[in-house]
Design a protein around this motif. Structure first.
Motif, PDB file in Angstrom:
ATOM      1  N   GLY A 121       0.780  -1.228   0.000  1.00  0.00           N
ATOM      2  CA  GLY A 121       0.000   0.000   0.000  1.00  0.00           C
ATOM      3  C   GLY A 121       0.810   1.275   0.000  1.00  0.00           C
ATOM      4  O   GLY A 121       0.241   2.363  -0.004  1.00  0.00           O
ATOM      5  N   ILE A 122       2.135   1.186  -0.008  1.00  0.00           N
ATOM      6  CA  ILE A 122       2.981   2.382   0.058  1.00  0.00           C
ATOM      7  C   ILE A 122       3.721   2.542  -1.260  1.00  0.00           C
ATOM      8  O   ILE A 122       4.461   1.663  -1.688  1.00  0.00           O
ATOM      9  CB  ILE A 122       3.982   2.309   1.222  1.00  0.00           C
ATOM     10  N   GLU A 123       3.517   3.692  -1.902  1.00  0.00           N
ATOM     11  CA  GLU A 123       4.087   3.975  -3.217  1.00  0.00           C
ATOM     12  C   GLU A 123       5.010   5.184  -3.122  1.00  0.00           C
ATOM     13  O   GLU A 123       4.696   6.160  -2.444  1.00  0.00           O
ATOM     14  CB  GLU A 123       2.951   4.257  -4.203  1.00  0.00           C
ATOM     15  N   VAL A 124       6.139   5.085  -3.790  1.00  0.00           N
ATOM     16  CA  VAL A 124       7.112   6.176  -3.799  1.00  0.00           C
ATOM     17  C   VAL A 124       7.329   6.630  -5.233  1.00  0.00           C
ATOM     18  O   VAL A 124       7.564   5.813  -6.119  1.00  0.00           O
ATOM     19  CB  VAL A 124       8.456   5.748  -3.174  1.00  0.00           C
ATOM     20  N   GLN A 125       7.241   7.933  -5.440  1.00  0.00           N
ATOM     21  CA  GLN A 125       7.462   8.506  -6.766  1.00  0.00           C
ATOM     22  C   GLN A 125       8.702   9.384  -6.736  1.00  0.00           C
ATOM     23  O   GLN A 125       8.847  10.248  -5.864  1.00  0.00           O
ATOM     24  CB  GLN A 125       6.254   9.332  -7.207  1.00  0.00           C
ATOM     25  N   ILE A 126       9.603   9.157  -7.691  1.00  0.00           N
ATOM     26  CA  ILE A 126      10.809   9.965  -7.833  1.00  0.00           C
ATOM     27  C   ILE A 126      10.708  10.698  -9.156  1.00  0.00           C
ATOM     28  O   ILE A 126      10.693  10.078 -10.221  1.00  0.00           O
ATOM     29  CB  ILE A 126      12.077   9.100  -7.792  1.00  0.00           C
ATOM     30  N   ALA A 127      10.600  12.020  -9.084  1.00  0.00           N
ATOM     31  CA  ALA A 127      10.410  12.820 -10.294  1.00  0.00           C
ATOM     32  C   ALA A 127      11.735  13.009 -11.009  1.00  0.00           C
ATOM     33  O   ALA A 127      12.733  13.414 -10.399  1.00  0.00           O
ATOM     34  CB  ALA A 127       9.805  14.176  -9.929  1.00  0.00           C
ATOM     35  N   GLU A 128      11.760  12.716 -12.291  1.00  0.00           N
ATOM     36  CA  GLU A 128      12.980  12.862 -13.078  1.00  0.00           C
ATOM     37  C   GLU A 128      13.353  14.342 -13.200  1.00  0.00           C
ATOM     38  O   GLU A 128      12.533  15.189 -13.518  1.00  0.00           O
ATOM     39  CB  GLU A 128      12.781  12.266 -14.473  1.00  0.00           C
ATOM     40  N   GLY A 129      14.620  14.633 -12.907  1.00  0.00           N
ATOM     41  CA  GLY A 129      15.108  16.001 -13.034  1.00  0.00           C
ATOM     42  C   GLY A 129      14.770  16.905 -11.874  1.00  0.00           C
ATOM     43  O   GLY A 129      15.095  18.087 -11.895  1.00  0.00           O
ATOM     44  N   ALA A 130      14.111  16.374 -10.847  1.00  0.00           N
ATOM     45  CA  ALA A 130      13.746  17.187  -9.679  1.00  0.00           C
ATOM     46  C   ALA A 130      14.293  16.522  -8.421  1.00  0.00           C
ATOM     47  O   ALA A 130      14.343  15.293  -8.335  1.00  0.00           O
ATOM     48  CB  ALA A 130      12.232  17.338  -9.569  1.00  0.00           C
ATOM     49  N   ARG A 131      14.685  17.341  -7.458  1.00  0.00           N
ATOM     50  CA  ARG A 131      15.234  16.813  -6.208  1.00  0.00           C
ATOM     51  C   ARG A 131      14.112  16.583  -5.207  1.00  0.00           C
ATOM     52  O   ARG A 131      14.106  17.119  -4.105  1.00  0.00           O
ATOM     53  CB  ARG A 131      16.285  17.776  -5.669  1.00  0.00           C
ATOM     54  N   ILE A 132      13.126  15.774  -5.621  1.00  0.00           N
ATOM     55  CA  ILE A 132      11.938  15.539  -4.803  1.00  0.00           C
ATOM     56  C   ILE A 132      11.620  14.046  -4.792  1.00  0.00           C
ATOM     57  O   ILE A 132      11.663  13.380  -5.832  1.00  0.00           O
ATOM     58  CB  ILE A 132      10.716  16.311  -5.342  1.00  0.00           C
ATOM     59  N   VAL A 133      11.293  13.523  -3.628  1.00  0.00           N
ATOM     60  CA  VAL A 133      10.782  12.164  -3.494  1.00  0.00           C
ATOM     61  C   VAL A 133       9.433  12.261  -2.792  1.00  0.00           C
ATOM     62  O   VAL A 133       9.319  12.906  -1.741  1.00  0.00           O
ATOM     63  CB  VAL A 133      11.737  11.277  -2.667  1.00  0.00           C
ATOM     64  N   VAL A 134       8.397  11.650  -3.394  1.00  0.00           N
ATOM     65  CA  VAL A 134       7.044  11.701  -2.839  1.00  0.00           C
ATOM     66  C   VAL A 134       6.660  10.308  -2.346  1.00  0.00           C
ATOM     67  O   VAL A 134       6.751   9.330  -3.091  1.00  0.00           O
ATOM     68  CB  VAL A 134       6.026  12.179  -3.893  1.00  0.00           C
ATOM     69  N   VAL A 135       6.233  10.232  -1.085  1.00  0.00           N
ATOM     70  CA  VAL A 135       5.800   8.969  -0.484  1.00  0.00           C
ATOM     71  C   VAL A 135       4.307   9.048  -0.238  1.00  0.00           C
ATOM     72  O   VAL A 135       3.826   9.972   0.426  1.00  0.00           O
ATOM     73  CB  VAL A 135       6.546   8.699   0.842  1.00  0.00           C
ATOM     74  N   ARG A 136       3.558   8.068  -0.756  1.00  0.00           N
ATOM     75  CA  ARG A 136       2.103   8.043  -0.602  1.00  0.00           C
ATOM     76  C   ARG A 136       1.665   6.720   0.024  1.00  0.00           C
ATOM     77  O   ARG A 136       2.340   5.708  -0.112  1.00  0.00           O
ATOM     78  CB  ARG A 136       1.406   8.184  -1.961  1.00  0.00           C
ATOM     79  N   GLY A 137       0.514   6.770   0.699  1.00  0.00           N
ATOM     80  CA  GLY A 137      -0.088   5.548   1.220  1.00  0.00           C
ATOM     81  C   GLY A 137       0.252   5.239   2.657  1.00  0.00           C
ATOM     82  O   GLY A 137      -0.119   4.169   3.161  1.00  0.00           O
ATOM     83  N   LEU A 138       0.919   6.155   3.361  1.00  0.00           N
ATOM     84  CA  LEU A 138       1.242   5.919   4.764  1.00  0.00           C
ATOM     85  C   LEU A 138       0.001   6.062   5.631  1.00  0.00           C
ATOM     86  O   LEU A 138      -0.900   6.831   5.329  1.00  0.00           O
ATOM     87  CB  LEU A 138       2.296   6.925   5.237  1.00  0.00           C
TER      88      LEU A 138
END
Length: 373
Positions: free
Chosen positions: A8-25
């Motif tokens: 249930g936990i998904e992590v998105q790493i945006a290409e070219g951006a210094r951002i990591v998004v964690v969803r589903g916690l």
């Protein structure tokens, strides 16, 4: 790239951006989110690294993060950042007296390990090199003999070192047998857990916050032990002493003065933040100021936290996206500024919170105590 790192936990790493998004916690407040999210982000970065395309590390989330959660049906988003003020103290002499030359210490291999511990930005690498520096200088004091058990030799060497320094000074908690207490913490608890990774054994994993805090607490204490032994044995003198220059009282004065009468504010101005900025919006875009409170934290490292909150419709009356936020002085001059990469659309939330923590640290002389990873 998007990866599922736990049920249930998904992590998105945006290409070219210094951002990591964690969803589903599953979390009920910001503290709960931040206690789980960094580990999930690190798992995704591990998977990306295994592809052989790019290797990245996660910077300390306590320096900046955006967290969101639900509380009693209300959706809340919080912007968090931490500002560290650096102060360097310089000593100056007056008069015509003769200054005695500082004798050059004897070079020793242990110095290389210590230097690497101060040069790295990784907390675990720093501890490894502090340990190796200590191992090296202890071997100079009490040479290891081939065939000796390592554990027996280290404990014996620590007992012999206790005639040169007071080992009680380097323990977090006083002990009746300081050499054994240092051996248990330094070698059995931390060194073994960092240098080994076999299943079923106690392991300290890089960038796991609970493990990192154990290492972060021990590293400066044992770096001081190395420096004090090096002074006795090699004649070296660490500038400003092993503890650094700025006193706790000076740190408190800096933090108090820097955080008085500040108000948090935000704008949709997408201009990149620069140290030369004097206004929150260089383009002159509308700025929303928020009623701000200050909390002083005097337990542990002294710091202050500026906090503000508002309902999202109030934000949307002024801007559709938040690109910059920070703190303004009473005359409207800019004191602190943060840039949100890509901006934040708050329309999916009910309440917005902003928090900026401010602390002070020594610059120049003194042991390194902060590591990025």
């Amino acid at each position: 790239m998007t990866a599922t790192v736990a049920p249930g936990i998904e992590v998105q790493i945006a290409e070219g951006a210094r951002i990591v998004v964690v969803r589903g916690l599953t979390a009920q407040d910001a503290a709960a989110v931040i206690s789980i999210a960094p580990e999930m982000a690190n798992r995704a970065l591990d998977l990306v690294s295994m592809r052989g395309t790019v290797t990245s590390t996660l910077e300390d989330p306590s320096s900046f993060h955006v967290a969101w959660w639900e509380d009693a049906g209300s959706r809340i988003v919080r912007l968090w950042s931490r500002l560290t003020m650096t102060m360097t103290l310089r000593a100056a002499g007056i008069g015509g007296g003769v200054t005695a030359p500082v004798p050059q210490p004897i070079w020793h291999e242990s110095m290389r390990y210590f230097r690497m511990s101060q040069a790295t930005d990784d907390q675990f690498d720093a501890f490894r090199n502090v340990f190796l520096g200590l191992e090296s200088i202890l071997d100079l004091i009490d040479p290891w003999i081939k065939g000796d058990r390592e554990t027996d030799w280290i404990l014996t060497a620590l007992r012999n070192a206790s005639s040169r320094v007071n080992l009680q000074d380097y323990l977090h908690t006083p002990a009746s047998d300081p050499p054994d207490a240092i051996f248990q913490e330094l070698y059995r608890t931390i060194r073994t857990a960092i240098f080994h990774a076999k299943a079923g054994r106690r392991v300290l994993l890089p960038q796991v916050e609970s493990d990192r805090s154990i290492v972060a607490d021990a590293t400066p204490r044992y770096a001081r032990l190395y420096l004090d032994l090096a002074e006795k044995v090699l004649g070296s003198k660490f500038a400003g002493g092993a503890g650094g220059g700025m006193t706790a009282a000076t740190s408190q004065l800096m933090v108090d003065a820097a955080t008085q009468n500040l108000n948090l504010a935000m704008t949709d101005d997408p201009t990149v933040a620069e140290s030369s900025d004097t206004t929150l919006s260089p383009l002159g875009n509308p700025t929303l100021s928020l009623p701000t409170s200050r909390t002083i934290h005097s337990v542990g490292p002294y710091f202050a936290t500026l906090t503000a909150e508002t309902d999202v419709p109030t934000v949307l009356d002024t801007m559709s996206h938040i690109h910059r936020y920070g703190a303004l002085m009473s005359d409207g001059q800019l004191a602190i500024v943060e840039k949100l990469e890509g901006g934040l659309d708050p329309s999916g939330f009910d309440r917005l919170e902003v928090a900026i923590a401010v602390r002070a640290r020594n610059g120049g002389a003194g042991l390194k105590r902060e590591y990025v990873t």
